[in-house]
Design a protein around this motif. Structure first.
Motif, short mmCIF file in Angstrom:
data_model
loop_
_atom_site.label_atom_id
_atom_site.label_comp_id
_atom_site.label_asym_id
_atom_site.label_seq_id
_atom_site.Cartn_x
_atom_site.Cartn_y
_atom_site.Cartn_z
N THR A 174 0.83 -1.21 0.00
CA THR A 174 0.00 0.00 0.00
C THR A 174 0.87 1.26 0.00
OG1 THR A 174 -1.66 -1.20 1.24
CG2 THR A 174 -1.85 1.19 1.24
N ALA A 175 1.91 1.25 0.83
CA ALA A 175 2.81 2.40 0.88
C ALA A 175 3.45 2.61 -0.50
CB ALA A 175 3.89 2.17 1.93
N LYS A 176 3.87 1.52 -1.12
CA LYS A 176 4.50 1.59 -2.44
C LYS A 176 3.51 2.14 -3.48
CE LYS A 176 6.79 -1.70 -5.45
NZ LYS A 176 6.92 -3.15 -5.67
N MET A 177 2.28 1.69 -3.39
CA MET A 177 1.29 2.16 -4.36
C MET A 177 1.02 3.66 -4.18
SD MET A 177 -2.66 1.19 -4.83
CE MET A 177 -3.70 2.17 -5.90
N ILE A 178 0.85 4.10 -2.93
CA ILE A 178 0.56 5.52 -2.69
C ILE A 178 1.73 6.38 -3.17
CG2 ILE A 178 0.17 7.28 -0.90
CD1 ILE A 178 -1.42 5.17 0.64
N SER B 258 3.83 5.63 -5.52
CA SER B 258 3.83 5.60 -6.99
C SER B 258 2.79 6.57 -7.55
CB SER B 258 3.51 4.19 -7.51
OG SER B 258 4.46 3.28 -7.07
#
Lengths: 348, 348
Positions: B254-258, B260
């Motif tokens: 989730t952190a990676k997606m946000i 990105s």
């Protein structure tokens, strides 16, 4: 489209959710006034004295006169924090229960509620029973992906803990059918949620489910790990309800924490406040891409009736999406297709 | 402090991780040159021909001459994607294995590796065995909290799937001891990870573990849900390795997606690029608050020896944190305290 689509009547639990009829009634009216929904109908279920004035105030009188919007009385309301068992036993005239009864009787083809999830699940299971071949209903939801054109369906998100490998296969069939008929994906890629990288890869349950799925007619593509959920690699992710709930809530908690840190830092000095003002339009685009309202509407799947659960705290836009999801599942006969597919998953 | 602290020798698997000695050697030197570590020692384990030139280039000669830094030869390296079982069976002279052997023999009081997690766990279990009263080792890590002054320890993060209620209690004892002695928290609040809100609250395993913990001498405070992990409500969160791994990876994903989405949106137009430049200092503060390097170092806990696992992709700063964690666990006799506490958890 309306000439081909059979008329769908959606029973809306008008009292459910944090805001009750203030949200559900305007959402129902907004749904019915969309051109592509011009043949569909909504029954608002709940306390007539509360619902009626809002229908009038929000311009729903014409829809009522046209017979597309109606109010069905229910004298009780299930509280958001009420025990599911007690709600089931004692509140037989609750707006939630009556809405589900309308589906059971065939007066409506789907029910939507933003109420107490546990009570909704308990009531829906009790009234509607599971589809033949399905041991337990599951909670399925659409999650947003990094690629905004894609979504992934994940189940079970918390209805069943201690599920068996056979139940995971049933979840896979249900997720595959929903994705195929509602999202129009030809051959949905189905994956099992697993852990990797470490010594022992996966529980006995997941390993056995993987064997069963490999032997099935589904397009089973293997395992995914929880850090891949939002990165659009598959169409359906299957897991036990405990693990699915943990993944979903860990994801929500992380998003909430990052947003809190961003807010705090953009308020920490005069410069950062100005920078925040400059960056506001960009943050608005970010927010719209991550908007959970457009993915509102978890479904209780596997029952002899369509039941969509909206987030309790959603607004009019979010609740309208939930009604739309219910309508689509009804129009596309998701229940009939699950019933057919579950019978042939190991024979074709 | 150094007069009271016994000398600790840390065995460092110099070859492990994505960057091997390029990261591990400078981190070891940085650790040893910190004033508060002036009495401690490091043994770098691995291919001498690769390690020695980096020690020289990074100014480690004086530490070598002072006897505080040494190199211990090991002729093999476990690859990051190697099968744990094969690594254990065939690579008996790997840098990872030799570092753990040094702990077993008593030449070092802790080992640190950024290598293959599965191989490290398998090797450490085989060589060191578990503490009496502990059935299985677990992976424990510190997670950052929204309140920057707080942290939470969580275990198991993936070493054991299909763990029993009794194992969850053992995890609780180990997490409580680590938090008490390393983080100096008086009476650490211990919680079980569970699911809520839905019909059936928790698996049979979690319910049974909750009964056992309620009857124990630990400061057991009940359940937490996965969206509360990062919000500092408790000190130790206990769960099965499958669920812990899912929570951790869902959070990372989730952190990676946000991030990105933020990056994409801040590059989407000339205006957003300019806004991004203006906001850069604020993003730097956000990044530093969420910096995973300062929480680097998951530990394999429950073994007769301290083993800390650094992230494979970490840099010099992150690897130094992992060495520091190992040193603290050794200085504060975490293993001795676990051994004592496990014997009296149901008697006091």
């Amino acid at each position: 489209m309306s000439s081909k689509t059979p008329v769908v009547t959606v029973a809306v639990d008008a009292m459910g959710g944090d805001f009750g009829p203030e949200v559900t009634v305007p959402a129902a009216i907004a749904f019915l006034t969309k051109p592509h929904n011009s043949s569909h109908r909504i029954v608002l279920v709940g306390l007539v004295d509360m619902i009626e004035p809002i229908v009038q105030a929000k311009g729903g009188a014409a829809l009522m006169n046209a017979g597309r919007l109606s109010i069905h009385a229910a004298s009780e309301v299930v509280a958001m924090d009420e025990s599911p068992a007690l709600a089931l036993k004692r509140k037989k005239d609750s707006s939630m229960r009556v809405a589900i009864n309308l589906v059971k009787e065939g007066s409506a083809q789907a029910a939507v509620s933003a109420g107490n999830t546990g009570a909704l699940m308990a009531t829906a299971r009790f009234v509607l029973k599971t589809i033949k071949g399905i041991d337990r209903p599951a909670i399925i939801s659409t999650l947003p992906c990094l690629d905004p054109s894609k979504t992934v369906h994940m189940l079970d998100l918390g209805a069943n803990v201690d599920s068996t490998p056979e139940m995971l296969v049933q979840f896979a069939v249900m997720g595959s059918v929903l994705t195929h008929y509602v999202d129009k994906k030809e051959s949905p890629r189905v994956a099992l949620l697993n852990v990797g990288a470490e010594e022992i890869k996966g529980s006995e349950k997941v390993k056995r489910a993987s064997q069963l799925l490999s032997a099935s007619s589904l397009n089973y593509v293997g395992y995914v790990e929880a850090d891949e959920i939002l990165f659009s690699k598959v169409d359906v992710i299957v897991c036990d309800g405990f693990e699915g709930n943990v993944a979903l809530k860990a994801s929500e908690g992380t998003a909430k924490m990052i947003l809190s840190v961003l807010k705090e830092e953009f308020k920490s000095s005069l410069y950062s406040k100005l920078a925040g003002a400059v960056a506001l339009p960009v943050f608005k685009s970010v927010q719209s891409r991550l908007d959970p309202r457009s993915h509102n509407g978890a479904s209780l799947i596997g029952l002899n009736g369509i039941v969509v659960k909206s987030h309790g705290g959603t607004d009019v836009v979010g609740f309208e999406f939930a009604i739309q999801e219910a309508r689509q599942q009804a129009s596309r006969d998701v229940i009939g297709h699950i019933s057919t597919e579950i019978g042939k998953v190991f024979t074709s």
